[in-house]
Design an enzyme around this catalytic site. Structure first.
Site, PDB file in Angstrom:
ATOM      1  N   ASP A   1     -15.473   3.306   3.060  1.00 14.76           N
ATOM      2  CA  ASP A   1     -15.329   1.904   3.491  1.00 14.76           C
ATOM      3  C   ASP A   1     -16.608   1.089   3.252  1.00 14.76           C
ATOM      4  OD1 ASP A   1     -12.758   2.372   4.252  1.00 14.76           O
ATOM      5  OD2 ASP A   1     -13.200   2.598   6.385  1.00 14.76           O
TER       6      ASP A   1
ATOM      7  N   ARG B   1       0.826  -1.224   0.000  1.00 13.32           N
ATOM      8  CA  ARG B   1       0.000   0.000   0.000  1.00 13.32           C
ATOM      9  C   ARG B   1       0.861   1.275   0.000  1.00 13.32           C
ATOM     10  NH1 ARG B   1      -4.724  -0.734   4.222  1.00 13.32           N
ATOM     11  NH2 ARG B   1      -5.466   1.129   3.167  1.00 13.32           N
TER      12      ARG B   1
ATOM     13  N   SER C   1      -7.847  11.872   2.661  1.00  8.97           N
ATOM     14  CA  SER C   1      -7.440  10.738   3.500  1.00  8.97           C
ATOM     15  C   SER C   1      -7.334  11.147   4.955  1.00  8.97           C
ATOM     16  CB  SER C   1      -6.093  10.176   3.025  1.00  8.97           C
ATOM     17  OG  SER C   1      -5.564   9.336   4.040  1.00  8.97           O
TER      18      SER C   1
HETATM   19  C1  S3P Z   1      -9.422   5.479   8.209  1.00  8.78           C
HETATM   20  C2  S3P Z   1      -9.441   6.254   7.101  1.00  8.78           C
HETATM   21  C3  S3P Z   1      -9.794   5.767   5.761  1.00  8.78           C
HETATM   22  C4  S3P Z   1     -10.534   4.440   5.845  1.00  8.78           C
HETATM   23  C5  S3P Z   1      -9.857   3.487   6.777  1.00  8.78           C
HETATM   24  C6  S3P Z   1      -9.803   4.053   8.178  1.00  8.78           C
HETATM   25  C7  S3P Z   1      -9.025   6.068   9.500  1.00  8.78           C
HETATM   26  O1  S3P Z   1      -8.618   5.568   5.001  1.00  8.78           O
HETATM   27  O2  S3P Z   1     -10.644   3.878   4.560  1.00  8.78           O
HETATM   28  O3  S3P Z   1     -10.555   2.246   6.807  1.00  8.78           O
HETATM   29  O4  S3P Z   1      -9.247   5.458  10.560  1.00  8.78           O
HETATM   30  O5  S3P Z   1      -8.482   7.191   9.484  1.00  8.78           O
HETATM   31  P1  S3P Z   1      -7.915   6.774   4.170  1.00  8.78           P
HETATM   32  O6  S3P Z   1      -7.374   7.715   5.139  1.00  8.78           O
HETATM   33  O7  S3P Z   1      -6.833   6.093   3.377  1.00  8.78           O
HETATM   34  O8  S3P Z   1      -8.990   7.326   3.301  1.00  8.78           O
END
Ligand code: S3P
Length: 439
Positions: free
Chosen positions: A318, A125, A170
């Protein structure tokens, strides 16, 4: 590989359920409690593999954490931002992107070396999204493949505030910058094009940090100190979404889900499902540890197609795998666009869901940033035995297949069911409860 067997439901669902505690908030409670001054008591922490990895890492960093009654109450004995110690070994974040990205921010401001790694999915990732802004703040962190991948090595750096316009939406990146920002000299400003989940802002404020948050702009004050709190983690809307979907695709069903987080930056799935014809009412609305919660009363209705795009995507990112299952049951063509981020989750969720939907007998088109789905208008899924289940997928895909199985023409043996425990350890138990509670 563990299999979960789910048979089609013979009748309607009528049930009241409690869904597991919120994963995002649980990670933040452990991390922020660990760097606060004093004893933070956390009730209802999610004891899933991902959150337990965060907990073990904070212990490796010298924080005393104890749990009672199978994680019913967890106590974190924080000694402040500068009390962490150099870990004796590599820190393994397992499958958890939230753990690794948030910890990159936190550990960038510490005075020791740390090395973070993860499982076969996490090492593929993207990490440049946190390495780049943290480096701009003066952090010294390095990743495999020209600073783009895990493992990540962090050595001591002197952090200063920056003004950073987020190139992608994000919450993990935003939170990494915030956790570096509270240790930096000078103010840190973050500007988001599209608002992502705001749990870090809410929790840091609850712990007394100086943070101003206005629409899509956040300002974090210089070199902060946090004070311990008592927290109670609300139910996870992302886990609730699987059961809301079950109720939506089985006509005549009714369900009550108790104490679910309805934070507006997470509740996009409720808005879209309501537009598609699902009846969702929120009652008993209150605040718990700075987060809005409510009981959700759900009843099925005739499902119509929907288009989801733009700034709505981060609000349900999600939930897109399970939304695809509901769309596949609706009448007409549904479209999901502007969701390229799905390609960088625990699996490439666009590619994987296309294959899953085809296996379920659905006509689907893969877009670069989403999917087009022709719904069955309420007909059961017809398993296509000429198509394989995807080889690489993840917890949310496995749970989406399990919900689809409730409305399939034959039982489904879901491969890869062991992944479910990263976020939803008692999923199988709740599925069994639904199977028994049909009337
Ligand atoms: C999350 C943010 C999201 C989400 C992940 C949990 C978090 O990811 O998809 O399951 O707890 O901050 P991204 O920050 O990559 O969008």
């Amino acid at each position: 590989m563990k299999q979960l067997n789910v048979s089609p439901l013979k009748n309607i669902i009528k049930i009241t359920l409690s869904v597991p505690p919120d994963k995002s908030i649980s990670h933040r409670a452990i991390i922020i409690g660990s760097i606060a001054n004093g004893r933070t008591e956390i009730k209802n922490l999610l004891a899933s593999e991902d959150c337990l990895n965060t907990l073990k890492i904070m212990q490796q960093l010298g924080v005393e954490i104890s749990s009672y009654n199978n994680f019913e109450t967890v106590t974190v004995y924080g000694k402040g931002l500068h009390s962490l110690i150099e870990p004796k070994n590599i820190l393994n974040c397992g499958n958890s992107g939230t753990t690794i990205r948030l910890l990159c921010g936190l550990l960038s401001g510490q005075s020791f070396l740390s090395v973070l790694t993860g499982d076969d999915s996490l090492i593929t990732r993207p990490m440049e999204r946190v390495i780049e802004p943290l480096t701009l703040m003066g952090a010294k962190l390095f990743g495999r493949e020209h600073n783009t991948k895990v493992p990540v090595v962090i050595t001591p750096g002197i952090l200063h505030g920056i003004s950073y316009e987020m190139p992608i939406s994000s919450a993990q990146v935003k939170s990494a910058i915030m956790l570096a920002g509270i240790q930096a000299k000078g103010e840190t400003k973050i500007i988001e094009k599209e608002k992502s989940r705001d749990h870090t802002e809410r929790m840091l404020s609850a712990f007394g940090a100086k943070i101003k948050s206005d629409k899509n702009e956040i300002i974090i004050g210089s070199e902060q100190s946090l004070e311990a709190q008592s927290l109670c983690i609300p139910g996870d809307i992302s886990s609730a979404a699987f059961f809301i979907a079950a109720c939506a695709i089985i006509p005549g069903s009714e369900m009550v889900l108790q104490k679910v987080s309805v934070n507006p930056t997470r509740a996009g799935i409720i808005t879209v499902l309501k537009k598609m014809g699902v009846k969702i009412e929120s009652t008993n609305k209150k605040e718990a540890s700075g987060e809005p919660i409510a009981d959700l009363f759900i009843s099925s209705g005739d499902l119509t197609a929907a288009e989801v795009k733009g700034s709505n995507i981060p609000l349900l990112i999600d939930e897109i795998p399970i939304l695809c299952i509901v769309m596949a049951q609706a009448k007409g063509k549904s479209i999901i666009k502007d969701a390229r981020e799905l390609r960088f989750k625990e699996s490439d969720r666009i590619k994987t869901m296309v294959q899953v939907l085809r296996k379920l007998g659905i006509e689907v088109t893969e877009l670069e940033d989403g999917l087009e789905i022709i719904g069955l208008g309420g007909e059961p899924f017809k398993i296509d035995h000429s198509i394989e289940w995807p080889r690489h997928f993840d917890h949310r895909i496995a749970m989406s297949i399990a919900i689809a199985a409730l409305k399939a023409n034959e039982p489904i043996q879901i491969p890869g069911a062991e992944w479910i425990s990263t976020s939803f350890p008692n999923f199988e138990k709740l599925i069994n409860q639904i199977q028994m509670a049909v009337v």
